[in-house]
Scaffold this active site. Structure first.
Site, PDB file in Angstrom:
ATOM      1  CE  LYS A 169      12.869   0.462 -13.922  1.00  0.00           C
ATOM      2  NZ  LYS A 169      13.243   1.328 -15.040  1.00  0.00           N
TER       3      LYS A 169
ATOM      4  CG  HIS B 202      -0.198   0.527   2.463  1.00  0.00           C
ATOM      5  ND1 HIS B 202       0.600  -0.302   3.219  1.00  0.00           N
ATOM      6  CD2 HIS B 202      -0.129   1.754   3.030  1.00  0.00           C
ATOM      7  CE1 HIS B 202       1.115   0.405   4.219  1.00  0.00           C
ATOM      8  NE2 HIS B 202       0.696   1.647   4.130  1.00  0.00           N
TER       9      HIS B 202
END
Length: 168
Positions: free
Chosen positions: A141, A95
């Protein structure tokens, strides 16, 4: 680009509204279990705690070192493959709370991955099979199978191939 779902909020920032997005009791239970696991020197007990109380997927023979901090609010979004090593003091987040929204994203760590100490894994990333993440890396990423990455910002040091085997 990370694979996260955005949830806009109105009024105060989403961290201020924390218990409107996740139950207080869930956070308390997760916090206690994570703290126990952080200090547990027995890997089988640690993985049992993660699987049983946090609903995480943790593959066989995966080793999570001391002081690793799993996401305290949404640990069920963390998937760790088999035969992985997660280094000391690594943080794995599923989160992120921003000013006007919060985002959730599954973290997938595939089989045979090595994550060096003091790394941070951000929400919504996949670390491919056989990848190596250098110590202190911020993984922002996806990491290709077999790749060797490091740094902040994360950069590819050596790319892998589709099977996750190292290249010569």
């Amino acid at each position: 680009m990370r694979n996260t779902t955005r949830y806009p909020v109105h009024g105060a920032n989403p961290l201020w509204q924390l218990y409107q997005t996740v139950s207080f009791w869930k956070v308390m239970k997760n916090f206690i279990v994570i703290q126990l696991a952080r200090y547990t020197p027995f890997l089988s007990w640690k993985n049992w705690l993660y699987r049983t109380f946090l609903r995480m997927e943790v593959g066989q023979h995966s080793a999570v070192a001391l002081m690793v901090m799993m996401d305290v609010m949404f640990p069920e979004l963390i998937k760790i493959g088999r035969n992985c090593v997660i280094g000391y003091n690594t943080t794995i987040l599923a989160h992120e709370y921003l000013v006007e929204e919060y985002r959730l994203g599954e973290v997938r760590i595939e089989d045979d991955v090595l994550i060096g100490a003091n790394s941070t894994i951000l929400p919504g990333v996949t670390i491919g099979k056989g990848a190596i993440v250098a110590a202190g890396t911020v993984v922002h990423k996806d990491v290709s199978p077999g790749a060797f990455v490091g740094g902040n910002p994360m950069q590819v040091i050596r790319s892998g191939n589709a099977t996750g085997d190292e290249q010569d």
